[in-house]
Motif scaffolding. Sequence first.
Motif, short mmCIF file in Angstrom:
data_model
loop_
_atom_site.label_atom_id
_atom_site.label_comp_id
_atom_site.label_asym_id
_atom_site.label_seq_id
_atom_site.Cartn_x
_atom_site.Cartn_y
_atom_site.Cartn_z
N LYS A 198 10.00 4.80 2.90
CA LYS A 198 9.95 5.01 1.46
C LYS A 198 8.59 4.65 0.87
CE LYS A 198 14.22 6.26 1.39
NZ LYS A 198 14.58 7.69 1.15
N ARG A 199 7.65 4.29 1.72
CA ARG A 199 6.33 3.88 1.26
C ARG A 199 5.57 5.07 0.67
NH1 ARG A 199 1.24 4.10 3.24
NH2 ARG A 199 2.04 5.37 4.94
N SER A 200 4.99 4.84 -0.50
CA SER A 200 4.17 5.89 -1.09
C SER A 200 2.75 5.40 -1.37
CB SER A 200 4.80 6.39 -2.40
OG SER A 200 4.99 5.33 -3.31
N HIS A 201 2.43 4.20 -0.84
CA HIS A 201 1.08 3.67 -1.03
C HIS A 201 0.05 4.58 -0.38
CE1 HIS A 201 1.81 -0.12 -2.98
NE2 HIS A 201 2.76 -0.40 -2.13
N ARG A 202 -1.05 4.75 -1.05
CA ARG A 202 -2.15 5.50 -0.48
C ARG A 202 -3.36 4.61 -0.25
NH1 ARG A 202 1.57 7.94 0.22
NH2 ARG A 202 2.12 10.07 -0.34
N ALA A 203 -3.40 3.49 -0.95
CA ALA A 203 -4.55 2.59 -0.85
C ALA A 203 -4.25 1.43 0.08
CB ALA A 203 -4.93 2.06 -2.23
N VAL A 204 -5.28 0.96 0.77
CA VAL A 204 -5.19 -0.22 1.62
C VAL A 204 -5.72 -1.40 0.83
CG1 VAL A 204 -6.03 -1.32 3.73
CG2 VAL A 204 -5.42 1.11 3.73
N PRO A 205 -5.06 -2.56 0.86
CA PRO A 205 -5.56 -3.72 0.10
C PRO A 205 -6.96 -4.10 0.55
CG PRO A 205 -3.35 -4.11 0.96
CD PRO A 205 -3.83 -2.86 1.60
N PRO A 206 -7.78 -4.58 -0.36
CA PRO A 206 -9.13 -5.04 0.02
C PRO A 206 -9.03 -6.21 0.99
CG PRO A 206 -8.60 -5.68 -2.24
CD PRO A 206 -7.53 -4.74 -1.81
N SER A 207 -10.08 -6.46 1.73
CA SER A 207 -10.06 -7.48 2.78
C SER A 207 -9.81 -8.88 2.24
CB SER A 207 -11.38 -7.46 3.54
OG SER A 207 -12.47 -7.70 2.66
N ASP A 208 -10.12 -9.13 0.97
CA ASP A 208 -9.92 -10.45 0.40
C ASP A 208 -8.61 -10.58 -0.37
OD1 ASP A 208 -10.62 -8.74 -1.62
OD2 ASP A 208 -11.99 -10.12 -2.63
N HIS A 209 -7.72 -9.58 -0.25
CA HIS A 209 -6.43 -9.65 -0.93
C HIS A 209 -5.53 -10.67 -0.24
CE1 HIS A 209 -2.61 -8.42 -2.75
NE2 HIS A 209 -3.33 -7.76 -3.65
N PRO A 210 -4.72 -11.42 -1.00
CA PRO A 210 -3.90 -12.49 -0.40
C PRO A 210 -2.65 -12.02 0.34
CG PRO A 210 -3.56 -12.42 -2.78
CD PRO A 210 -4.69 -11.47 -2.47
N LEU A 211 -2.37 -10.72 0.41
CA LEU A 211 -1.18 -10.24 1.12
C LEU A 211 -1.17 -10.72 2.57
CD1 LEU A 211 -0.48 -6.56 0.01
CD2 LEU A 211 1.20 -8.39 0.24
N ARG A 212 -0.06 -11.38 2.96
CA ARG A 212 0.03 -11.93 4.30
C ARG A 212 1.34 -11.59 5.02
NH1 ARG A 212 -4.40 -12.14 3.31
NH2 ARG A 212 -5.90 -13.87 3.35
N HIS A 213 2.40 -11.27 4.26
CA HIS A 213 3.72 -11.12 4.86
C HIS A 213 4.35 -9.79 4.46
CE1 HIS A 213 3.20 -15.35 5.73
NE2 HIS A 213 3.05 -15.59 4.44
N LEU A 214 4.96 -9.11 5.43
CA LEU A 214 5.58 -7.81 5.21
C LEU A 214 7.04 -7.87 5.60
CD1 LEU A 214 5.31 -4.76 4.53
CD2 LEU A 214 4.65 -4.40 6.93
N ARG A 215 7.92 -7.50 4.67
CA ARG A 215 9.36 -7.44 4.93
C ARG A 215 9.78 -5.99 5.01
NH1 ARG A 215 14.18 -7.16 6.43
NH2 ARG A 215 15.93 -7.97 5.21
N LEU A 216 10.33 -5.58 6.15
CA LEU A 216 10.75 -4.19 6.36
C LEU A 216 12.27 -4.12 6.45
CD1 LEU A 216 8.14 -3.04 9.05
CD2 LEU A 216 8.10 -2.60 6.58
N THR A 217 12.86 -3.17 5.72
CA THR A 217 14.29 -2.92 5.80
C THR A 217 14.52 -1.48 6.24
OG1 THR A 217 14.41 -2.26 3.47
CG2 THR A 217 14.78 -4.59 3.98
N SER A 218 15.73 -1.21 6.72
CA SER A 218 16.01 0.12 7.26
C SER A 218 17.45 0.50 7.04
CB SER A 218 15.69 0.15 8.76
OG SER A 218 16.06 1.40 9.32
N ASP A 219 17.70 1.83 6.95
CA ASP A 219 19.06 2.35 6.85
C ASP A 219 19.68 2.57 8.23
OD1 ASP A 219 19.08 2.51 4.05
OD2 ASP A 219 18.01 4.42 4.11
N HIS A 220 18.88 2.40 9.27
CA HIS A 220 19.34 2.73 10.62
C HIS A 220 19.54 1.47 11.46
CE1 HIS A 220 18.26 6.80 9.50
NE2 HIS A 220 17.04 6.40 9.20
N ASP A 221 20.26 1.60 12.56
CA ASP A 221 20.48 0.49 13.47
C ASP A 221 19.98 0.83 14.87
OD1 ASP A 221 22.31 2.36 14.23
OD2 ASP A 221 24.07 1.09 14.01
#
Length: 400
Positions: free
Chosen positions: A278-301
């Motif tokens: 469902k991701r629609s991001h087109r931009a990548v965060p700059p190298s100094d952005h504080p983003l560190r953790h990614l939570r992924l969910t899914s409809d599938h098993d």
Amino acid sequence: MPVWSSASHKKGPELNLELPKELWGIIIDLIVIPLRHPYLYCEPETFPQYQTVLRNVDTSNKIPLLEDWKRVRVVCKEWKQLAGVKPCVFLKEIGPNIHEATSSVFIHGMGSPGLSMERIAHLRENLTTLALGFNTSADTNATDIVLENPSVFPNLRCLSVGSTRTKRPFWKVIQDEFPNLVSLTIRLNVYGEPGRYVLKKIEILSLLLLDGFQLVCPSLKHLHFYSANSVAAHQFITAHGYLLKSFIVSFPGSIETQEDVWSSTFPNLVTFGCRMGKRSHRAVPPSDHPLRHLRLTSDHDSLRPEQVMDEIDAYGFPGLVSVQIRMNDMRQGTANDLKTQCRERGIRLVEIVDGTTFVEGRTAAVSPPRSMMTYIGTAFLLCTLPCWWPCIDKDSREDD
């Protein structure tokens, strides 16, 4: 009280050291306090776990860390006293048999049978966390009982309910009569009379959606939306994005399409979560952005490791430290492959299963503040100094 022994040392005198009771009390509090006041331990890395627990009240019957509390109590009489009464209960109905010192109450299942003011009034000032099972019957709606008696729970800080369809106008009551709420979770239906509601102290908010009314949360830090497709949700995220440390959304809508979304809308975001595909991001965060953790969910098993890794690559977070995912979503027998691939990239894999988080096999349901952990480590070293210092001193003399 347990005694620390140096008998295992090969050099130096054998010493037995009994740590001060006050220090053991602080250490045991690291287990007990998250059960009494879970909202105090909600940080960017633990927010996915936190909101999972509070959103699964209707289907889950587990409490993170409660087993640790039980183990502490059987060590010795002093530890049993330090651990105190059961700080958190998880049950199908609430009754007068709950100790008055209980701070957190989770009522699971579809409804709250037998709930009445007489059965919960004895908790009064001690109750800080209340999670109520969802009930479609207006005659037995547990949320109504709480909203009609706000003065009974003056210290309520964390509330999780199934629906805002109540006899009293939900959002107005929350705004006017529960001003000290820090955490609010609406698990299913979200209704609201048109208007603007200011929730001054809310730091943690979890909603299915937001539509038809406005919310203002000047203290907000952690946000979960199932859907951000409405105009009201888009406006809310745009207005509060700079405050957020954590943001999890299943259907992001148009909020992600702007090129500089990370810098302009989420400049302080540390944890981001989204449904795979469902991701629609087109931009990548700059190298100094504080983003560190990614939570992924899914409809599938039946996800394959390469699908997860492709999703990670698609985000392109330059400072990614951990990825959180339910292993129930993975194809059977592929969990170790995924862990290996993440480890090779220097990414820690955090597995979320039934309301309990495991980090590489170690339980990490709630993380205590790092400042407290630093304090505990320093205190422990200082208290054990008389035990291990003679060994070091002797070794240094032999080297000379």
